[in-house]
Scaffold this motif. Structure first.
Motif, short mmCIF file in Angstrom:
data_model
loop_
_atom_site.label_atom_id
_atom_site.label_comp_id
_atom_site.label_asym_id
_atom_site.label_seq_id
_atom_site.Cartn_x
_atom_site.Cartn_y
_atom_site.Cartn_z
N TYR A 251 0.88 -1.18 0.00
CA TYR A 251 0.00 0.00 0.00
C TYR A 251 0.92 1.23 0.00
O TYR A 251 2.07 1.16 -0.44
N THR A 252 0.47 2.33 0.50
CA THR A 252 1.25 3.57 0.51
C THR A 252 2.44 3.45 1.45
O THR A 252 2.26 2.96 2.56
N ARG B 96 -5.29 10.79 -11.08
CA ARG B 96 -4.61 11.49 -9.98
C ARG B 96 -4.14 10.43 -8.99
O ARG B 96 -4.81 10.13 -8.01
N LEU C 128 -2.18 9.17 -6.09
CA LEU C 128 -1.55 9.81 -4.93
C LEU C 128 -1.20 11.25 -5.33
O LEU C 128 -2.00 11.91 -5.98
N LYS D 114 -5.54 -1.07 -2.42
CA LYS D 114 -6.70 -0.77 -1.55
C LYS D 114 -7.45 -2.06 -1.24
O LYS D 114 -7.89 -2.28 -0.11
N GLU E 234 -11.64 5.81 -6.59
CA GLU E 234 -10.33 6.09 -6.00
C GLU E 234 -9.43 6.83 -6.98
O GLU E 234 -9.29 6.43 -8.15
N ASP E 235 -8.82 7.89 -6.50
CA ASP E 235 -7.79 8.61 -7.25
C ASP E 235 -8.25 9.08 -8.64
O ASP E 235 -7.54 8.94 -9.64
N ASP F 136 -11.23 9.36 -1.58
CA ASP F 136 -10.38 10.54 -1.42
C ASP F 136 -11.17 11.72 -0.86
O ASP F 136 -10.64 12.51 -0.08
N ASN G 92 0.53 12.17 -0.06
CA ASN G 92 1.26 10.93 -0.35
C ASN G 92 1.85 10.97 -1.75
O ASN G 92 1.37 11.73 -2.60
N ASN H 216 -4.21 8.32 7.51
CA ASN H 216 -4.45 7.79 6.17
C ASN H 216 -5.85 7.21 6.12
O ASN H 216 -6.30 6.59 7.10
N ASN H 217 -6.51 7.36 4.98
CA ASN H 217 -7.90 6.89 4.91
C ASN H 217 -8.03 5.36 5.06
O ASN H 217 -9.13 4.84 5.16
O1 LIG Z 1 -3.80 5.91 -1.04
C1 LIG Z 1 -3.54 6.45 0.04
O2 LIG Z 1 -2.58 6.11 0.74
C2 LIG Z 1 -4.40 7.55 0.60
C3 LIG Z 1 -5.21 8.30 -0.39
O3 LIG Z 1 -6.24 7.55 -0.93
C4 LIG Z 1 -4.41 8.99 -1.44
O4 LIG Z 1 -4.90 9.09 -2.56
O5 LIG Z 1 -3.32 9.48 -1.13
#
Ligand SMILES: O=C(O)C[C@H](O)C(=O)O
Ligand SMILES: NC(=O)c1ccc[n+]([C@@H]2O[C@H](COP(=O)([O-])OP(=O)(O)OC[C@H]3O[C@@H](n4cnc5c(N)ncnc54)[C@H](O)[C@@H]3O)[C@@H](O)[C@H]2O)c1
Ligand SMILES: [Mg+2]
Length: 611
Positions: A135-136, A188, A190, A206, A277-278, A301, A450, A495-496
């Motif tokens: 993950y991140t 987009r 991070l 995720k 997401e993103d 987000d 991030n 962090n989400n």
């Molecule tokens: O992905 C992550 O770590 C958190 C968040 O959804 C992000 O876009 O930065």
């Protein structure tokens, strides 16, 4: 059934005895499969490598396809961890940290591709070590290097060239049932910008967290990339780029692709939840508005981040030794007015309005900046989404439109400085030093962007320049900071990931029709109340990632209760599913237990072949 007479233990026992399904929370139950021989070894959902017993090898046509010794799950687990630890040891002096991170990702990914049961067990047991890899922040690096790292596909890819075909394509997915989809268009990723089809790493990461934290069954998750082109010229000109080499679709053309995808998904799996997401801001907001009252979806987000930030902001009030009803008086500077920043301000302002009962003044202590500085009502081409939070020029120390962050911090003396700008280092030495003049004796710095390089400041910089008494949180993980004299500056990870798994799981096991603001508010409040006063006084606002399953069960239960309250819970058809009436009669404690019992846990199930 009368309220209070419902007995969870009896209910669960009855479900256990009547269910014939192949996944269970703890007790391995037979898993019905339709494969035989080497097809089993090549299917990571059911493969056990050398772990197949001799009787199973006979039954499934595996005899002779594996070395003769049967290796137990525990032995396989230890062998994997040994090779991982030896990689760690051999690379501890390596200066190229990206190369090390990718090597760790590769070894985990190879296991993921081969044997999901073992993969998810090592992930769950070592979540603190492995979350930063799958993950991140490492997932960002993976997306940036995706064409070189690509070996096997994971998830589904729908492109602009698939228009008119999606309704049939969706049936190519091998699983009969999908509960949770994470969808991106890669626009987009991070703070790394438009990575086109290479952004698929984000839905994969995720959903790994969904399995680890929320116990979703990995056979019922689906990462999806919607490839509508990319505006990243470097990718378009890269001969190894794996996506469509064309500019992004816009306007109605773009929306028609998302509409078609959504229709295809809901035709095959009407109860599937879709997490967006993103997506770049304009499409994040547009799709949220378009779909949130049509099916069960949310934008992580905008909404997941908002809940995590609100929990952090409420925790900050407690850490400052103030009563929670002081929250409306906190001066909060938010840097970044994109999908995340606006999501945070909107939710926090709603919380203030709820506390004070005065919606008209609820935004007065929030100060929002974007790349052009402070946003006031004088801003030319003011984004309608930012308009409710735009300041009246002249308020507090003669604030002007476009004032720099340094000027704003000096004039406002905020209690909290929160970054969601995607720009590394914008909380520079001068800004951080100005936070020493905060009207709070314990100001908070949240550098939430991030991955690590994009954080508004590092943990070390924050404690060094803003002072040792600050509360600090970052979106990507940092080590705690040694302050000298044995003192430690505690680093929280805001962090989400602390919320999206519980939001998704709660929506799933309640059978919620939609994800509402009330459900999101309940999730955030539960996260905020999770920490003890002692932890909060030590600057610990969020729990350790180690307890993420427990947090997710609590958050999930809060979401279920809110869904029931809003009469949106239609019941869950799962292994331990219940109808709306049973949900309505559950107590808070029973709900947590119900959510927990619905979590999948990786064990080898006996495989039974059916033709
Ligand atoms: O992905 C992550 O770590 C958190 C968040 O959804 C992000 O876009 O930065
Ligand atoms: N910690 C978390 O859980 C979490 C959750 C969501 C997003 N994020 C991170 O937040 C960042 C932003 O995400 P987003 O979706 O809002 O992006 P976005 O592109 O929608 O918005 C970015 C915003 O930052 C502003 N900005 C750019 N440069 C700036 C500068 N120098 N000073 C002030 N403002 C500036 C832009 O004008 C824009 O308003 C990303 O790095 C993302 O990874 C973190
Ligand atoms: Mg995100």
């Amino acid at each position: 059934m009368e309220h209070g007479t419902w007995n969870l233990a009896r209910f669960v026992a009855s479900r256990l005895s009547r269910s014939r399904r192949c996944f269970s929370s703890m007790i391995p139950r037979p898993c019905i499969i339709h494969k035989r021989g080497s097809d089993i070894l090549h299917d990571p959902w059911i493969n056990k490598d050398t772990g197949f017993s001799l009787t199973e090898r006979n039954r499934l046509g595996l005899r002779g396809l594996l070395p003769p010794r049967v290796i137990s799950f525990e032995q396989q687990y230890s062998r994997f961890m040994e090779s991982y630890r030896s990689l760690e040891k051999n690379t501890q002096n390596e200066t190229d940290t990206s190369a090390v991170a990718l090597a760790k990702w590769r070894i985990l990914n190879r296991l993921h591709d081969r044997n999901e049961t073992l993969y998810f067990r090592v992930l769950i047991d070592n979540i603190k070590d492995f979350a930063p890899i799958i993950y991140t922040p490492t997932v960002g690096l993976v997306c940036q290097n995706y064409s070189g790292l690509f070996r096997r596909p994971r998830g589904m890819y729908f492109s602009a060239k698939d228009k008119g075909e999606m309704m049939s394509m969706i049936y190519n997915w091998p699983s009969q049932r999908v509960d949770m989809i994470v969808l991106t268009d890669g626009s987009r990723i991070l703070g790394l910008g438009d990575l086109g089809v290479h952004g698929i790493g984000i839905p994969i990461g995720k959903l790994d967290m969904y399995v680890a934290a929320a116990g979703l069954n990995p056979q019922r998750i689906l990462p999806v990339m919607l490839d509508v082109g990319t505006n990243n010229l470097k990718l378009i000109h890269d001969p190894l780029y794996l996506g469509l080499r064309q500019p992004r679709l816009e306007g109605e053309e773009y929306l028609s692709i998302i509409d078609e995808f959504v229709e295809a998904v809901l035709t095959r799996w009407p109860k599937a939840i879709i997490q967006f997401e993103d997506f770049q801001m304009k499409w994040a907001f547009e799709t949220l508005k378009r779909y949130r009252r049509r099916f069960c979806m949310f934008n992580d987000d905008v909404q997941g981040t908002a809940g995590v930030a609100l929990a952090g902001l409420l925790g900050t009030v407690r850490a400052q030794g103030r009563p929670l009803d002081h929250f409306p008086n906190q001066k909060i500077v938010v840097v970044g007015a994109g999908s995340a920043g606006l999501g945070v301000v909107s939710m926090a302002v709603r919380a203030v309005a709820k506390m004070t009962g005065k919606a008209e003044t609820a935004a007065q202590n929030f100060f929002l900046l974007d790349k052009d500085g402070l946003i006031t009502k004088e801003r030319k081409n003011l984004d309608p989404a930012a308009e409710p939070f735009a300041k009246d020029p002249g308020q507090i120390g003669e604030l002007r439109d476009g004032d720099s962050l340094r000027e704003v911090v000096k004039k406002v003396k905020p209690d909290v400085l929160l970054g969601l700008s995607g720009v590394g280092g914008v909380f520079d030495e001068e800004v951080l030093k100005a936070m020493r003049e905060s009207s709070s004796s314990r100001p908070a710095i949240f550098a939430m962007s991030n991955p690590t390089m994009n954080a508004e400041c590092t943990a070390t910089e924050a404690f060094k320049f803003a002072g040792e008494n600050i509360v600090f949180a970052s979106g990507s993980p940092f080590e705690n900071v040694k302050l000298g004299n044995g003192k430690v500056g505690y680093v929280n990870q805001a962090n989400n990931m602390y919320l999206f798994p519980g939001i998704g799981l709660g929506a799933l096991v309640s059978g919620a029709r939609f994800v509402t603001d009330g459900m999101l508010q309940a999730a955030a409040e539960r996260l905020a109340s999770y920490m003890t006063d002692e932890e909060i006084q030590n600057g610990i606002l969020f729990p350790s990632v180690k307890s993420i399953r427990d947090i997710t069960a609590e958050v999930g239960a809060a979401v279920v209760r809110a869904a029931v309250e809003e009469e949106l819970a239609e019941g869950y058809e799962g292994y331990l599913g219940v109808g709306p009436k049973e949900l309505a009669h559950m107590s808070q404690e029973e709900t947590v237990e119900y959510v927990r019992r619905n979590m999948w846990y990786p064990n080898y199930s006996p495989l039974v072949q059916q033709k």
